[in-house]
Scaffold this active site. Structure first.
Site, short mmCIF file in Angstrom:
data_model
loop_
_atom_site.label_atom_id
_atom_site.label_comp_id
_atom_site.label_asym_id
_atom_site.label_seq_id
_atom_site.Cartn_x
_atom_site.Cartn_y
_atom_site.Cartn_z
N GLU A 1 9.30 44.69 71.55
CA GLU A 1 9.17 43.89 72.76
C GLU A 1 9.86 42.55 72.53
OE1 GLU A 1 5.37 44.02 74.93
OE2 GLU A 1 4.69 45.46 73.46
N HIS B 1 3.47 35.75 82.32
CA HIS B 1 4.28 36.91 81.94
C HIS B 1 5.50 36.99 82.86
CE1 HIS B 1 5.52 40.96 80.96
NE2 HIS B 1 4.65 40.96 79.97
N ARG C 1 8.38 35.09 75.93
CA ARG C 1 7.91 35.14 77.32
C ARG C 1 8.10 33.84 78.08
NH1 ARG C 1 2.47 38.82 76.52
NH2 ARG C 1 3.66 40.73 76.31
N HIS D 1 -0.88 35.47 82.75
CA HIS D 1 -1.14 36.68 81.98
C HIS D 1 -2.14 36.47 80.84
CE1 HIS D 1 -0.35 40.59 80.31
NE2 HIS D 1 0.10 40.09 79.18
N ARG E 1 2.11 33.27 72.98
CA ARG E 1 1.78 34.48 72.21
C ARG E 1 2.96 35.44 72.12
NH1 ARG E 1 -0.25 39.70 73.76
NH2 ARG E 1 -0.57 39.05 75.91
C1 LIG Z 1 -2.11 43.91 82.29
C2 LIG Z 1 -2.28 43.48 80.85
C3 LIG Z 1 -1.52 44.08 79.86
C4 LIG Z 1 -1.67 43.69 78.54
N1 LIG Z 1 -0.95 44.34 77.57
C5 LIG Z 1 -1.17 44.01 76.26
C6 LIG Z 1 -0.52 44.74 75.21
O1 LIG Z 1 0.23 45.67 75.46
N2 LIG Z 1 -0.78 44.37 73.94
C7 LIG Z 1 -1.62 43.35 73.61
O2 LIG Z 1 -1.80 43.05 72.41
N3 LIG Z 1 -2.26 42.65 74.60
C8 LIG Z 1 -2.07 42.97 75.89
N4 LIG Z 1 -2.73 42.28 76.87
C9 LIG Z 1 -3.71 41.26 76.47
C10 LIG Z 1 -4.97 41.91 75.94
O3 LIG Z 1 -5.24 43.08 76.67
C11 LIG Z 1 -6.17 40.97 76.03
O4 LIG Z 1 -5.84 39.70 75.58
C12 LIG Z 1 -7.30 41.49 75.18
O5 LIG Z 1 -7.56 42.83 75.47
C13 LIG Z 1 -8.53 40.65 75.39
O6 LIG Z 1 -9.65 41.33 74.87
P1 LIG Z 1 -11.06 40.65 74.98
O7 LIG Z 1 -12.03 41.59 74.37
O8 LIG Z 1 -11.00 39.28 74.46
O9 LIG Z 1 -11.32 40.48 76.57
P2 LIG Z 1 -11.38 41.55 77.74
O10 LIG Z 1 -10.89 42.87 77.33
O11 LIG Z 1 -10.77 40.94 78.93
O12 LIG Z 1 -12.94 41.71 78.01
C14 LIG Z 1 -13.69 40.65 78.55
C15 LIG Z 1 -15.11 41.14 78.78
O13 LIG Z 1 -15.94 40.02 79.06
C16 LIG Z 1 -16.77 40.31 80.16
N5 LIG Z 1 -17.20 39.02 80.75
C17 LIG Z 1 -16.43 37.99 81.18
N6 LIG Z 1 -17.20 36.98 81.61
C18 LIG Z 1 -18.49 37.38 81.44
C19 LIG Z 1 -19.74 36.81 81.69
N7 LIG Z 1 -19.88 35.58 82.23
N8 LIG Z 1 -20.86 37.53 81.42
C20 LIG Z 1 -20.78 38.78 80.91
N9 LIG Z 1 -19.60 39.38 80.63
C21 LIG Z 1 -18.48 38.68 80.89
C22 LIG Z 1 -15.91 41.18 81.05
O14 LIG Z 1 -16.69 41.89 81.98
C23 LIG Z 1 -15.26 42.07 79.98
O15 LIG Z 1 -16.15 43.10 79.60
C24 LIG Z 1 -2.58 42.66 78.21
C25 LIG Z 1 -3.34 42.05 79.21
C26 LIG Z 1 -3.20 42.45 80.53
C27 LIG Z 1 -4.01 41.77 81.58
#
Ligand SMILES: Cc1cc2nc3c(=O)[nH]c(=O)nc-3n(C[C@H](O)[C@H](O)[C@H](O)COP(=O)(O)OP(=O)(O)OC[C@H]3O[C@@H](n4cnc5c(N)ncnc54)[C@H](O)[C@@H]3O)c2cc1C
Length: 431
Positions: free
Chosen positions: A109, A224, A265, A326, A361
């Site tokens: 990428e 993004h 990016r 993003h 990032r």
């Molecule tokens: C479209 C897209 C494509 C992406 N592609 C990539 C990729 O190819 N490779 C890569 O490395 N990264 C990618 N990313 C980034 C990556 O997916 C995220 O940064 C990463 O998954 C974040 O994980 P997380 O567990 O921190 O948060 P998330 O997976 O966002 O989970 C957050 C959780 O917190 C919960 N939550 C939030 N607020 C509260 C609250 N007040 N009370 C209770 N629960 C709450 C939500 O319900 C959810 O369950 C992408 C992101 C997007 C949006």
């Protein structure tokens, strides 16, 4: 209510923390929305890995350069060194990455100097999240409450003692715990145009501000470059960077290329905005046509199907794309074990800021960062619970590919080389 460890968020960081928490501790997970509604589930492109020790320096340099050298080099080193073990863990949980003749395939990428990204079609996040969730559901010590939002932390004398949450019936729950883990993801829900789920509104940040918990670089927001242009309200659909990594090109109104598609990016986003302004358009074009229909359908089935649903056949037609919010590089300030400035409060994943991404990032480092630092943080808490337990310590030392270990191997080679020439020298002199 009471639990030993309360994890707020069920994306990859929350799930992986739960799986690495001590099995004899009661873990309670909260999710503001449904279990499959996390940004983790949306990740398309893939997950970076140190594919062999020779790539260490380049991987490190690519991450630092993309981050404008504002990264915490120790965090970058930790993320890269632990990556092979994390991939093994995922495979042990049943995660399948693309392979050919039994060998892992890597894609590339923007701002990567080589192909080092593992993927599962264009649905890598779904593959990882669903397999982790399956595993979590099997664990007897873990309970999940869906549609239950954290609305505050219970704190006393700079020590976290639990959370206040509200569920879909409007009930307010006071939940006490030994440790609280914030794994609440990003803040794209605050933006009109974002690839994130709208319920991800950075709630943890507001709560931390209230309790004077330290934050860092909260203005570091990643835009993004390529999301599907739409006039409809709601989440923006991402056209993954790996599409450009595989050869898709960006075109202006006149059908000409105007930038290197694999710029970092932030720089590519800037180039697109400039071109949009020059052309008086609210999007530019992305062409996947040269990839060929069968490759597009096989490698990017999700993007192909989504665009078709919106009336665009990407095998034949240009895709209108525009930048959108993003990712969040800043967040709750944490150390390398994901400890915040408040005792017994941990932050992992996108909402935390250990400095690994610097000011921008590098693509596909986010899933990896979330997993690496969640595992380390969970092990750290396990060692608090079981400080006398050598098993945990030994595991930590053995299970990770450690840079010091690598350096040690090289050092041994060099030392034995010196010893050999010293012996030769003695032999020659004695002759
Ligand atoms: C479209 C897209 C494509 C992406 N592609 C990539 C990729 O190819 N490779 C890569 O490395 N990264 C990618 N990313 C980034 C990556 O997916 C995220 O940064 C990463 O998954 C974040 O994980 P997380 O567990 O921190 O948060 P998330 O997976 O966002 O989970 C957050 C959780 O917190 C919960 N939550 C939030 N607020 C509260 C609250 N007040 N009370 C209770 N629960 C709450 C939500 O319900 C959810 O369950 C992408 C992101 C997007 C949006």
């Amino acid at each position: 209510m009471k639990a030993d460890i309360i994890i707020v968020g069920t994306g990859v960081s929350g799930l992986f923390f739960a799986l690495n928490a001590p099995k004899n501790k009661k873990v309670l997970m909260l999710s503001k929305s449904g279990l499959d509604e996390s940004d983790s589930n949306l990740a398309q492109g893939g997950i970076c890995v140190l594919k062999n020790p020779d790539d260490y320096q380049a991987f490190f340099e690519d991450t630092m350069r993309a981050g404008h050298y504002e990264n915490n080099p120790k965090a970058v080193e930790q993320m890269i060194c632990y990556s092979p073990q994390i991939i093994r863990d995922l495979e042990n949980y049943g995660v399948e990455f693309a392979k050919k003749d039994g060998k892992l395939l890597y894609t590339k990428e923007g701002a990567h100097s080589t192909a080092r990204i593992l993927y599962h079609d264009d649905l890598t996040g779904k593959e990882i999240t669903s397999k982790l969730l399956q595993q979590v559901k099997k664990e007897k010590n873990i309970t999940i409450l869906e549609y239950t939002a954290m609305v505050d932390l219970i704190c006393e004398n700079n020590q976290c003692q639990g959370v206040v949450a509200s569920n879909q019936n409007g009930e307010v729950l006071s939940i006490e715990g030994d440790y609280v883990v914030l794994a609440t993801g990003g803040l794209g829900g605050l933006f009109t145009h974002s690839t994130n789920y709208p319920h991800l509104t950075g709630d943890s940040l507001a709560i931390c501000l209230k309790h004077e918990i330290e934050l860092e670089n909260i203005s570091y927001i990643q835009i993004h470059p390529t999301t599907l242009y739409s006039k409809e309200a709601g989440r923006r659909f991402l056209i993954s960077e790996s599409v450009r990594g595989e050869g898709a090109v960006l075109l202006n109104k006149a059908g000409q290329r105007f930038a290197s598609e694999l710029l970092p990016r932030d720089l590519l986003t800037q180039a697109i905005y400039e071109e949009m302004e020059k052309d008086g358009q609210d999007h530019v074009w992305l062409s996947m046509k040269d990839l060929g229909g069968s490759i597009i359908k096989k490698r990017f089935p999700n993007i192909y199907a989504h665009c078709l649903d919106k009336g665009i056949d990407v095998t034949k037609e240009l895709i209108p794309v525009t930048p959108a919010q993003h990712y969040f590089m800043g967040g709750i300030k944490v150390d390398l074990k994901s400890q915040t400035s408040m005792k017994r409060l941990v932050a992992v994943g996108e909402i935390s800021c250990n400095g690994v991404h610097g000011a921008n990032r590098l693509a596909s480092n986010s899933l990896l960062e979330s997993l690496v630092f969640s595992k380390i943080a969970a092990r750290h808490i396990a060692s608090h619970y079981q400080s006398a337990d050598h098993h945990v310590k030994n595991l930590d030392q053995q299970s990770f590919l450690n840079l010091d270990k690598l350096k040690e191997t090289y050092r041994k080679t060099i030392l034995s080389e010196i010893e050999r020439s010293r012996l030769n020298d003695i032999k020659h002199r004695s002759v």
